[in-house]
Design an enzyme around this catalytic site. Structure first.
Site, PDB file in Angstrom:
ATOM      1  CB  SER A   1      30.882  29.968  49.102  1.00  0.00           C
ATOM      2  OG  SER A   1      29.934  29.329  48.897  1.00  0.00           O
TER       3      SER A   1
ATOM      4  CG  HIS B   1      35.043  31.908  48.564  1.00  0.00           C
ATOM      5  ND1 HIS B   1      34.287  32.941  47.978  1.00  0.00           N
ATOM      6  CD2 HIS B   1      34.577  30.968  48.166  1.00  0.00           C
ATOM      7  CE1 HIS B   1      33.503  32.501  46.988  1.00  0.00           C
ATOM      8  NE2 HIS B   1      33.478  31.508  47.391  1.00  0.00           N
TER       9      HIS B   1
ATOM     10  CE  LYS C   1      33.738  32.747  43.503  1.00  0.00           C
ATOM     11  NZ  LYS C   1      33.657  31.518  43.522  1.00  0.00           N
TER      12      LYS C   1
HETATM   13  C1  PLP Z   1      32.255  30.164  42.927  1.00  0.00           C
HETATM   14  C2  PLP Z   1      32.699  28.995  43.622  1.00  0.00           C
HETATM   15  C3  PLP Z   1      33.315  28.214  42.791  1.00  0.00           C
HETATM   16  C4  PLP Z   1      32.491  28.734  40.940  1.00  0.00           C
HETATM   17  O1  PLP Z   1      33.695  28.707  40.544  1.00  0.00           O
HETATM   18  P1  PLP Z   1      33.406  29.372  38.754  1.00  0.00           P
HETATM   19  O2  PLP Z   1      34.746  29.530  38.250  1.00  0.00           O
HETATM   20  O3  PLP Z   1      32.589  30.980  39.014  1.00  0.00           O
HETATM   21  O4  PLP Z   1      32.792  28.914  37.905  1.00  0.00           O
HETATM   22  C5  PLP Z   1      33.254  26.853  42.754  1.00  0.00           C
HETATM   23  N1  PLP Z   1      33.122  26.738  44.057  1.00  0.00           N
HETATM   24  C6  PLP Z   1      32.868  27.654  45.062  1.00  0.00           C
HETATM   25  C7  PLP Z   1      32.879  27.189  46.619  1.00  0.00           C
HETATM   26  C8  PLP Z   1      32.426  28.430  44.381  1.00  0.00           C
HETATM   27  O5  PLP Z   1      32.046  29.787  44.896  1.00  0.00           O
END
Ligand code: PLP
Length: 382
Positions: free
Chosen positions: A178, A206, A237
């Site tokens: 991330s 992602h 996302k």
């Molecule tokens: C954003 C993210 C999460 C958490 O997801 P949310 O739905 O925002 O709680 C988990 N793992 C990764 C790699 C992320 O980038």
């Protein structure tokens, strides 16, 4: 901690350039935003496909509220599992071409629920050092042994697996990291999982909607399928809304229904979100132009900065980090870009290792070529 020691700690965060501040976004999440009364081009969101404020999804959210109300009113195992949630789970499984899927309220909760359902005391987790915080927290909570290997180091991972006598073993990795934007070697990770009789948990937060020939994520990108894979992706996302899911074999999914505490002991997400997400998946499947545009922007940014003296970290995804080094320097660069109407967040320790503070440029299909050009020009002048 006493109240005075909290104040002292906050002051020391200030001194080190590590104090985080929240900006108030006055517009929907888009490429062009208004923040604290000023207009900016933002390179901050994970809304990679530009769906967060898509008119068809706004319409679907209203329709979902009309059809299902605004609250689920109960947890999934009581009477909160509504038709909209159920249909979305079927659509998610089909989208990633896995046999079954289970919806969670967020990615953080999905990771906690999944890992703690799979392993406990006497078991072992083998995790990439740069995995997302939620995976690390899940490992701690599970009480399994937590062995972390250097980023992408398959030799070190294999050494750890070979030396382990744990009852259940789980290899855990972000699919796209991330803060770095690089992609995990999923095929090789699966081979190691097979050789050492381990599960493979892939967190595709992602990659879902982005990677692979048709945007179905890391499994499509790497061309892998296996009953050992527990696939997790988030829906806040690229999918533009909120939530997350785990998919895998029906036995895995049923085990999560029985054991995942973040699934069982919480209210089901509002059904209008599930209704909206079903529409979002339809757009993702039927509108490849959004992804194509995103990848054009990624290429344009790389081209634009090639001879600029700035160093982009190696990434082929929408996350394009610009390495700066010091936290204070990264913050200063972010501020100077903001003065030119460009919002790019400075990512500092403890989110990234000391000495690797960076600007995390994230691109979205909502950006135009002119937006990216403006960022390239501004960086060139700094
Ligand atoms: C954003 C993210 C999460 C958490 O997801 P949310 O739905 O925002 O709680 C988990 N793992 C990764 C790699 C992320 O980038």
């Amino acid at each position: 901690m006493s109240p005075a020691s909290l104040a002292a700690e906050l002051a020391s965060l200030d001194a080190e350039g590590l104090r985080r501040r929240r900006r108030v976004l006055e517009t929907p999440q888009r490429a062009h935003v208004e923040v604290d009364g000023c207009e900016y081009i933002a390179f901050c969101s994970n809304d990679y496909l530009g769906l967060a404020a898509h008119p068809q999804l706004v319409e679907a959210a209203c329709e979902g509220a009309t059809l299902h109300g605004v609250g689920a009113g109960a947890s999934h195992l009581i009477l909160g599992h509504m038709r909209a949630h159920h249909n979305l789970e079927l659509a998610l499984g089909a989208f990633v071409r896995m046999p079954a899927a289970l919806l969670f309220s967020s990615g953080y909760m999905a990771n906690l629920g999944l890992i703690t359902a799979l392993v406990g005391r006497g078991d072992a987790i083998f995790a990439d050092k740069l995995n997302h915080a939620s995976l690390n927290d899940a490992a701690l909570l599970s009480r399994a042994e937590h062995k972390r290997y250097p980023h992408l180091d398959l030799t070190a991972l294999e050494r750890l697996l070979r030396g382990s006598s744990a009852r259940t073993k789980v290899i855990v990795s972000d699919a796209v990291f991330s803060m770095d934007g690089d992609i995990a070697p999923a095929r090789e990770l699966l081979q190691l999982a097979e050789r050492y009789d381990a599960w493979l948990v892939l967190d595709d937060a992602h990659g879902f909607g982005i990677l692979g020939a048709s945007g179905r994520g890391i499994l499509e990108y790497a061309g892998i399928q296996s009953p050992r894979i527990a696939y997790m992706a988030t829906l806040g996302k690229a999918a533009g809304v909120y939530g997350a899911f785990v998919s895998g074999e029906p036995e895995l999914i049923e085990t999560l229904v029985q054991r995942a505490r973040t699934y069982i002991y919480t209210t089901a997400a509002p059904p209008l979100l599930a209704h909206t997400l079903t529409r979002s998946l339809e757009i993702m499947a039927s509108d490849p132009a959004r992804r194509a545009h995103l990848f054009e922007l990624i290429a344009a940014l790389k081209r634009g900065l090639r001879d600029s003296g700035w160093r982009l970290m190696p990434s082929d995804t929408a996350i394009q980090p610009l390495l700066v080094g010091g936290a204070i320097e990264a913050l200063a660069l972010s501020k100077r870009l903001a003065q030119r109407g460009l919002l790019v967040p400075a990512i500092r320790p403890p989110t990234v290792p000391r000495g690797t503070a960076r600007l995390r440029i994230s691109l979205s299909a909502d950006h135009g070529h002119a937006d990216v050009q403006q960022l390239v020009t501004a960086l060139g002048s700094l």
